[in-house]
Design a protein around this motif. Sequence first.
Motif, PDB file in Angstrom:
ATOM      1  N   THR A 269      40.931  39.853  30.085  1.00 39.88           N
ATOM      2  CA  THR A 269      40.407  39.326  28.823  1.00 39.88           C
ATOM      3  C   THR A 269      39.825  40.417  27.936  1.00 39.88           C
ATOM      4  O   THR A 269      39.619  40.204  26.741  1.00 39.88           O
ATOM      5  N   ARG A 270      39.579  41.592  28.533  1.00 44.19           N
ATOM      6  CA  ARG A 270      39.008  42.701  27.778  1.00 44.19           C
ATOM      7  C   ARG A 270      39.302  43.993  28.516  1.00 44.19           C
ATOM      8  O   ARG A 270      39.135  44.063  29.736  1.00 44.19           O
ATOM      9  N   VAL A 271      39.745  45.007  27.784  1.00 47.73           N
ATOM     10  CA  VAL A 271      40.037  46.310  28.389  1.00 47.73           C
ATOM     11  C   VAL A 271      39.552  47.395  27.443  1.00 47.73           C
ATOM     12  O   VAL A 271      39.443  47.184  26.231  1.00 47.73           O
ATOM     13  N   ASN A 272      39.221  48.559  27.996  1.00 49.05           N
ATOM     14  CA  ASN A 272      38.820  49.669  27.132  1.00 49.05           C
ATOM     15  C   ASN A 272      39.954  50.677  27.006  1.00 49.05           C
ATOM     16  O   ASN A 272      40.980  50.609  27.698  1.00 49.05           O
ATOM     17  N   GLY A 273      39.747  51.640  26.107  1.00 50.36           N
ATOM     18  CA  GLY A 273      40.794  52.616  25.844  1.00 50.36           C
ATOM     19  C   GLY A 273      41.146  53.462  27.040  1.00 50.36           C
ATOM     20  O   GLY A 273      42.323  53.827  27.229  1.00 50.36           O
ATOM     21  N   ALA A 274      40.141  53.799  27.858  1.00 50.46           N
ATOM     22  CA  ALA A 274      40.401  54.637  29.028  1.00 50.46           C
ATOM     23  C   ALA A 274      41.344  53.938  30.002  1.00 50.46           C
ATOM     24  O   ALA A 274      42.225  54.586  30.593  1.00 50.46           O
ATOM     25  N   LEU A 275      41.187  52.631  30.175  1.00 54.63           N
ATOM     26  CA  LEU A 275      42.073  51.897  31.081  1.00 54.63           C
ATOM     27  C   LEU A 275      43.487  51.848  30.515  1.00 54.63           C
ATOM     28  O   LEU A 275      44.460  51.983  31.259  1.00 54.63           O
ATOM     29  N   CYS A 276      43.589  51.638  29.208  1.00 55.23           N
ATOM     30  CA  CYS A 276      44.910  51.614  28.573  1.00 55.23           C
ATOM     31  C   CYS A 276      45.635  52.935  28.795  1.00 55.23           C
ATOM     32  O   CYS A 276      46.835  52.961  29.111  1.00 55.23           O
ATOM     33  N   GLN A 277      44.894  54.037  28.629  1.00 59.34           N
ATOM     34  CA  GLN A 277      45.491  55.355  28.827  1.00 59.34           C
ATOM     35  C   GLN A 277      45.875  55.543  30.288  1.00 59.34           C
ATOM     36  O   GLN A 277      46.941  56.100  30.599  1.00 59.34           O
ATOM     37  N   MET A 278      45.021  55.081  31.182  1.00 59.05           N
ATOM     38  CA  MET A 278      45.288  55.239  32.614  1.00 59.05           C
ATOM     39  C   MET A 278      46.548  54.484  33.027  1.00 59.05           C
ATOM     40  O   MET A 278      47.352  54.985  33.830  1.00 59.05           O
ATOM     41  N   LEU A 279      46.737  53.294  32.475  1.00 59.37           N
ATOM     42  CA  LEU A 279      47.875  52.456  32.863  1.00 59.37           C
ATOM     43  C   LEU A 279      49.088  52.663  31.964  1.00 59.37           C
ATOM     44  O   LEU A 279      50.154  52.101  32.234  1.00 59.37           O
ATOM     45  N   GLY A 280      48.911  53.435  30.895  1.00 60.82           N
ATOM     46  CA  GLY A 280      50.034  53.703  30.001  1.00 60.82           C
ATOM     47  C   GLY A 280      50.486  52.470  29.253  1.00 60.82           C
ATOM     48  O   GLY A 280      51.685  52.323  28.952  1.00 60.82           O
TER      49      GLY A 280
ATOM     50  N   SER B 122      49.286  49.469  26.028  1.00 55.89           N
ATOM     51  CA  SER B 122      48.374  49.173  24.926  1.00 55.89           C
ATOM     52  C   SER B 122      47.458  48.022  25.302  1.00 55.89           C
ATOM     53  O   SER B 122      47.719  47.282  26.264  1.00 55.89           O
ATOM     54  N   GLU B 123      46.380  47.875  24.539  1.00 56.15           N
ATOM     55  CA  GLU B 123      45.459  46.755  24.761  1.00 56.15           C
ATOM     56  C   GLU B 123      46.185  45.421  24.631  1.00 56.15           C
ATOM     57  O   GLU B 123      45.996  44.514  25.444  1.00 56.15           O
ATOM     58  N   GLN B 124      47.052  45.306  23.603  1.00 60.34           N
ATOM     59  CA  GLN B 124      47.778  44.059  23.399  1.00 60.34           C
ATOM     60  C   GLN B 124      48.691  43.737  24.577  1.00 60.34           C
ATOM     61  O   GLN B 124      48.873  42.576  24.945  1.00 60.34           O
ATOM     62  N   ALA B 125      49.251  44.783  25.188  1.00 59.57           N
ATOM     63  CA  ALA B 125      50.143  44.571  26.326  1.00 59.57           C
ATOM     64  C   ALA B 125      49.386  44.129  27.566  1.00 59.57           C
ATOM     65  O   ALA B 125      49.929  43.380  28.400  1.00 59.57           O
ATOM     66  N   LEU B 126      48.133  44.574  27.701  1.00 56.00           N
ATOM     67  CA  LEU B 126      47.363  44.244  28.898  1.00 56.00           C
ATOM     68  C   LEU B 126      46.693  42.871  28.815  1.00 56.00           C
ATOM     69  O   LEU B 126      46.621  42.149  29.818  1.00 56.00           O
ATOM     70  N   LEU B 127      46.189  42.515  27.640  1.00 53.29           N
ATOM     71  CA  LEU B 127      45.458  41.258  27.511  1.00 53.29           C
ATOM     72  C   LEU B 127      46.357  40.074  27.849  1.00 53.29           C
ATOM     73  O   LEU B 127      47.467  39.938  27.331  1.00 53.29           O
ATOM     74  N   GLY B 128      45.859  39.219  28.730  1.00 51.25           N
ATOM     75  CA  GLY B 128      46.619  38.045  29.145  1.00 51.25           C
ATOM     76  C   GLY B 128      47.411  38.260  30.412  1.00 51.25           C
ATOM     77  O   GLY B 128      47.815  37.300  31.071  1.00 51.25           O
ATOM     78  N   LEU B 129      47.649  39.543  30.773  1.00 54.38           N
ATOM     79  CA  LEU B 129      48.357  39.808  32.025  1.00 54.38           C
ATOM     80  C   LEU B 129      47.481  39.411  33.211  1.00 54.38           C
ATOM     81  O   LEU B 129      46.255  39.484  33.151  1.00 54.38           O
ATOM     82  N   HIS B 130      48.106  39.019  34.302  1.00 56.10           N
ATOM     83  CA  HIS B 130      47.386  38.760  35.543  1.00 56.10           C
ATOM     84  C   HIS B 130      47.252  40.075  36.297  1.00 56.10           C
ATOM     85  O   HIS B 130      48.127  40.948  36.227  1.00 56.10           O
ATOM     86  N   MET B 131      46.131  40.250  36.992  1.00 54.40           N
ATOM     87  CA  MET B 131      45.915  41.488  37.737  1.00 54.40           C
ATOM     88  C   MET B 131      47.058  41.774  38.701  1.00 54.40           C
ATOM     89  O   MET B 131      47.400  42.936  38.945  1.00 54.40           O
ATOM     90  N   GLU B 132      47.664  40.733  39.246  1.00 52.40           N
ATOM     91  CA  GLU B 132      48.736  40.934  40.219  1.00 52.40           C
ATOM     92  C   GLU B 132      49.999  41.478  39.577  1.00 52.40           C
ATOM     93  O   GLU B 132      50.885  41.979  40.275  1.00 52.40           O
ATOM     94  N   ASP B 133      50.077  41.367  38.230  1.00 54.07           N
ATOM     95  CA  ASP B 133      51.220  41.957  37.537  1.00 54.07           C
ATOM     96  C   ASP B 133      51.211  43.468  37.629  1.00 54.07           C
ATOM     97  O   ASP B 133      52.244  44.118  37.419  1.00 54.07           O
ATOM     98  N   LEU B 134      50.029  44.055  37.938  1.00 56.26           N
ATOM     99  CA  LEU B 134      49.883  45.505  37.973  1.00 56.26           C
ATOM    100  C   LEU B 134      49.603  46.038  39.370  1.00 56.26           C
ATOM    101  O   LEU B 134      49.404  47.247  39.543  1.00 56.26           O
ATOM    102  N   ILE B 135      49.570  45.163  40.360  1.00 56.18           N
ATOM    103  CA  ILE B 135      49.271  45.585  41.735  1.00 56.18           C
ATOM    104  C   ILE B 135      50.575  45.758  42.513  1.00 56.18           C
ATOM    105  O   ILE B 135      51.499  44.933  42.414  1.00 56.18           O
ATOM    106  N   HIS B 136      50.635  46.802  43.284  1.00 56.97           N
ATOM    107  CA  HIS B 136      51.829  47.065  44.080  1.00 56.97           C
ATOM    108  C   HIS B 136      52.019  45.919  45.081  1.00 56.97           C
ATOM    109  O   HIS B 136      51.046  45.436  45.682  1.00 56.97           O
ATOM    110  N   PRO B 137      53.241  45.487  45.272  1.00 56.99           N
ATOM    111  CA  PRO B 137      53.493  44.367  46.206  1.00 56.99           C
ATOM    112  C   PRO B 137      52.906  44.576  47.600  1.00 56.99           C
ATOM    113  O   PRO B 137      52.490  43.620  48.246  1.00 56.99           O
ATOM    114  N   ASP B 138      52.877  45.819  48.059  1.00 48.21           N
ATOM    115  CA  ASP B 138      52.337  46.081  49.394  1.00 48.21           C
ATOM    116  C   ASP B 138      50.841  45.794  49.483  1.00 48.21           C
ATOM    117  O   ASP B 138      50.298  45.628  50.587  1.00 48.21           O
TER     118      ASP B 138
END
Length: 219
Positions: A167-178, A180-196
Amino acid sequence: GVFVEGVDVTEHILTEERLRMAQQAGGIGSFEWFPATGKLAVSPEYRRVWGLPDEVEVSEALLVSLVDPRDRARVGPERLAADRNPLAYTEYRITRPDTGEVRWLARQGEVIEGATPARRRYVGVAYDITARKHIEQQLRTSQDRLAAIFGQASVGLSELSLEGRYTRVNGALCQMLGRSEQALLGLHMEDLIHPDDLEENRAQVGRLRAAGIPLSLGE
């Protein structure tokens, strides 16, 4: 001849005493307002809330003079002509005449209709909410400070809903994950977690929800 009649008023007196004790314990003062004369009949606790001595006659002019000029549009006399209930819930600042303190009061009342408009009764209560207002101000200050830190932090920070969506992200996280803020907002955390790592992360989130145990997610 002389006719004398006696009436037992014990229960009436006891009821009034219970009401007085309840008001005193709760810090709630009651009043009845008479707009035609500008006078008020008030309880002892009402005087204490406003800082008024027993010998002072309470009038609407006196009370309005103690209300902060920024809040005077909220008082009953100012709302009498425009509102059906000029005593609807409101909050305003006053300067107590006994100590000079600025305090916040809440006021709630209602209009009791009479046989004619002139016989309407205006009754209500008032109580001190200064402590609550201070807490609210401290919370706003903390939130503003947190917002500043959140945006300026050099480490990745985010807020997620209970469902696990960003629901909220800062610029450092956006840079870390490569992303944008718009791309991250609304995503589920599991969308970014490795399946393992999904099973372990789900277990940690479950413990967080159940007992508030901090967790570290692998993404």
